[in-house]
Write an enzyme that holds these catalytic residues in place. Structure first.
Site, PDB file in Angstrom:
ATOM      1  N   GLN B 262       0.831  -1.197   0.000  1.00 28.59           N
ATOM      2  CA  GLN B 262       0.000   0.000   0.000  1.00 28.59           C
ATOM      3  C   GLN B 262       0.872   1.256   0.000  1.00 28.59           C
ATOM      4  OE1 GLN B 262      -3.362   0.368  -0.284  1.00 28.59           O
ATOM      5  NE2 GLN B 262      -2.732   2.480  -0.511  1.00 28.59           N
ATOM      6  N   HIS B 265       2.233   3.023  -3.229  1.00 25.39           N
ATOM      7  CA  HIS B 265       1.372   3.780  -4.153  1.00 25.39           C
ATOM      8  C   HIS B 265       1.778   5.245  -4.239  1.00 25.39           C
ATOM      9  CE1 HIS B 265      -1.618   1.115  -5.809  1.00 25.39           C
ATOM     10  NE2 HIS B 265      -1.793   0.540  -4.651  1.00 25.39           N
ATOM     11  N   GLU B 329     -10.079   2.511   3.526  1.00 23.78           N
ATOM     12  CA  GLU B 329     -10.357   2.079   2.143  1.00 23.78           C
ATOM     13  C   GLU B 329     -10.201   0.553   2.042  1.00 23.78           C
ATOM     14  OE1 GLU B 329      -7.371   3.374  -0.550  1.00 23.78           O
ATOM     15  OE2 GLU B 329      -8.529   2.888  -2.357  1.00 23.78           O
ATOM     16  N   HIS B 330      -9.037   0.043   2.481  1.00 23.97           N
ATOM     17  CA  HIS B 330      -8.772  -1.403   2.490  1.00 23.97           C
ATOM     18  C   HIS B 330      -8.610  -1.851   3.934  1.00 23.97           C
ATOM     19  CE1 HIS B 330      -6.819   0.147  -1.271  1.00 23.97           C
ATOM     20  NE2 HIS B 330      -7.479  -0.865  -1.803  1.00 23.97           N
ATOM     21  N   ASP B 363      -6.422  -5.249  -5.795  1.00 26.47           N
ATOM     22  CA  ASP B 363      -5.983  -4.182  -6.694  1.00 26.47           C
ATOM     23  C   ASP B 363      -6.041  -4.627  -8.150  1.00 26.47           C
ATOM     24  OD1 ASP B 363      -5.493  -2.555  -4.564  1.00 26.47           O
ATOM     25  OD2 ASP B 363      -3.319  -2.827  -4.556  1.00 26.47           O
ATOM     26  N   HIS B 422     -53.276  19.284  -6.109  1.00 26.19           N
ATOM     27  CA  HIS B 422     -52.958  17.853  -6.048  1.00 26.19           C
ATOM     28  C   HIS B 422     -54.244  17.037  -5.867  1.00 26.19           C
ATOM     29  CE1 HIS B 422     -48.847  19.187  -5.720  1.00 26.19           C
ATOM     30  NE2 HIS B 422     -48.392  17.952  -5.596  1.00 26.19           N
TER      31      HIS B 422
END
Lengths: 434, 434
Positions: B262, B265, B329-330, B363, B422
């Site tokens: 991770q 990245h 996120e993960h 991924d 209405h």
């Protein structure tokens, strides 16, 4: 002055664009700076700011913002039985249709030993906004509260403006309570959105805010949505609108009534008729005058009609093509074979098929949600549903064999991307001897 | 300097908040004004502006932005067979998992004579963005193109930055083409988002833009999303992140490898370990040093590790509670009974169960989507899926009897809201004698 009837085939492209252009949203910059100041003040002073804005905008000094148990009981008591029954019928139909929206979990092996799942989780805390404005809207409380309850969001709070007498609208209180809302706050406008997005001593901070509102509320929602410390929102919003497509079989009185029931929402409402039949257009033109005269909200309605459109088209295909470009919030199809047109309808929030389906049934109680994409957003958003109160989470679980099977793919793709720690995370496992 | 190991139980609330605070997103105001200028310039000068920004940012003068058939063939030819096979395996698994996400239509009678439906429509035109940055990302092309193809969006275009030699990355071209994208444009950054949101002579205007990107791309997406003339977007975004929860059964080498994959990245990636086992934390601390030394991207990775967190907690329950607050996120669960923890995980983008499931498989090719909510947005957003490329549209059709049955409810609720047009739209129909 009657609304002019236009012939689509005789209009040049530019005139067509102008005819279908939505009114510009006025006051953008000024509203934005006003709302920014309100958000900042609520973040700084919490409940004190809410009290100050309540005095300023709602002209009321509240002892407490939250609707008490006693106020809820009083609301229930003052409500006629027939009103409670109507609220319960609406809740029941909306519940039936939204129960059917619960997503099924997904659980598949994409390869032997590679299990992938999608599961749903309710959003932990949601804030619902029910405007008051020119009319209290118990129906909005139902449309927001029911899907949030079905999704199972543990914290569900609702804000609605106080009346000048310091009470919340009793119909809103009864509808919200019967639809499963426990905490109701008498706070309205941009400061209500601020309170729910950031939290105060009294109002809990929520993860997502849903519900309609005026330009200040809409602006506040958009600002808190773009702040990571704020809250997500349901969708962007503009004035409400209806497009009716009608052929020679349609009854002018029904068409006019549907246009008027949309127009009465507010002076900025948009109503449009596309018809293949010029005599119908003329009959609708007269019916609008006749029916308007007897409406309680005829002033607001007449102002909305100033930007109404009556357009004669050469075919229903042309009408549907125009509708797909315009992407109306509500699309009413009053044609002999309305259902046959449905497969061709791409961009619309909610569709009303046939002469016995006035838009008003969707506003209240057919079962569909009335929180819908306006202002052309139907091109890329759907209406409110249970999925707005959930998130999908994916899960994967590999066996050692599954990882071995997938390893060459991971290693090769990691190589193409130059990310060798990705490849290493696979290799270190497969090289490991237990 | 090794990453400090912290004891959760010994930290005060404020220290806990600081420990889990995500790095502030830098440069917000400056980026915002730069991006505003880029958007305005693309709206004003179209392709000319794209050419100008291509020279300025990508240092390349292109004859045409669109990847030609000849360039696609060349990319395919230069790609080794093993790479094409890996791309095809990834596409196949992602397709299997996303095919299962097609929503079923809903069609129920909420009452006799009151038929309510929910149908889906693909978004007419979508724009996919595949960044290049420090590495080309063919996997991103797959993750975006496959769900758009399954949804059936008629127009699907993809933008990705050109390389200095004027070609697009061949792996991105091959992956996108094999995943069903016909039109690829060599345009990167904020001006690519502008081109797709507003359209130019060359690039078609789209209704929705999906895909990851740097701070400029993210800012451009957020600005076009708040413009009714712009385009909707998939979700807000921040730096990528992983949280690993591990017990004494976990292998330090596996945990360290997941944290590093991770971290590589980008320097702003966040990696966190929560473990019930202090000796594991120490072993991971050393493994990080050892494994880091052999990585190609060790400089970027080391910078990301500067804000890594190694935290010892008293129980897995505490770890899951912290994770639910943080909303990673993960989320990697390397525990003896990882699956037993899953029902307690509320806020996460994607979950990786057990020691044979490194984050890297998600991924690339397990089948789940790698476009996931970052920066705490997992509290209120799910990852990318087929539903991001669809909209739900509701439909209702009443019989005369159905309308008669629902009429008292509509009339009563319209009365509560003071909206008599209405009620009139229902009455005019029921009073009509054929």
């Amino acid at each position: 002055m009657p609304i002019e009837i236009r012939q689509w085939s005789s209009l040049a492209d530019a005139a067509r664009t102008t005819l279908l252009a939505r009114p510009a949203l006025a006051g953008g910059q000024r509203i934005r700076s006003d709302v920014r100041a309100i958000l900042a003040e609520v973040r700084r002073n919490g409940d004190g700011a809410l009290r100050e804005f309540g005095r300023k905008f709602d002209k009321v000094e509240l002892r407490g913002f939250e609707v008490s148990r006693a106020e809820k009981q009083a609301a229930q008591t003052c409500m006629p039985d027939v009103a409670v029954a109507a609220i319960d019928t609406a809740i029941a139909n909306v519940t039936r249709f939204h129960e059917a929206q619960r997503p099924l979990p997904i659980d598949i092996d994409t390869m032997p030993g590679v299990r992938c799942e999608r599961v749903s989780r309710p959003i932990d805390s949601v804030g619902l906004y029910v405007p008051a404005g020119t009319a209290p809207l118990p129906s909005a409380a139902i449309m927001l509260a029911v899907p949030a309850r079905i999704a199972g969001c543990p914290t569900r709070v609702l804000c609605t403006p106080p009346r000048p007498d310091g009470f919340a609208d009793p119909a809103v209180v009864v509808a919200a309570t019967r639809a499963g809302i426990e905490r109701i706050f008498k706070i309205g406008g941009a400061h209500a959105i601020a309170a729910m997005a950031y939290g105060t001593k009294t109002v809990p901070k929520v993860s997502k805010i849903c519900g309609p509102g005026n330009a200040w509320v809409t602006c506040a929602k958009s600002l808190v949505a773009s702040d990571p410390a704020g809250a997500a929102i349901d969708m962007p919003a503009g004035p409400s609108e209806v497009m009716v497509i009608a052929d020679a079989s349609a009854k002018a009185a029904f068409v006019a009534a549907d246009l008027l029931s949309q127009a009465e929402h507010g002076a900025d409402s948009q109503v449009l008729l596309l018809t293949t039949c010029e005599s119908l257009a003329k009959a609708v033109q007269s019916e609008l005058d006749v029916q308007l005269a007897s409406l309680a909200r005829r002033d607001i309605t007449a102002r909305a009609l100033e930007h109404a459109r009556l357009v004669v088209v050469d075919s229903l295909e042309t009408a549907v093509a125009i509708s797909n470009d315009y992407a109306p919030e509500h699309l009413v199809l009053q044609c002999r074979n309305a259902r046959d047109l449905l497969p061709h309808v791409r961009n619309a929030g909610s569709v009303f098929l046939g002469e016995w389906t006035p838009e008003a049934v969707g506003d209240y109680c057919s079962g569909t949600n009335h929180v819908l994409p306006t202002y052309g957003y139907a091109r890329n958003y759907g209406g409110l549903g249970v999925d707005h109160f959930l998130r999908h989470m994916t899960v994967q679980e590999l066996s050692r064999e599954g990882l071995a099977r997938l390893a060459p793919t991971v290693v090769t793709l990691a190589g193409l991307e130059g990310l060798d720690a990705h490849a290493a995370a696979v290799r270190v496992r497969l090289e490991h001897t237990p």
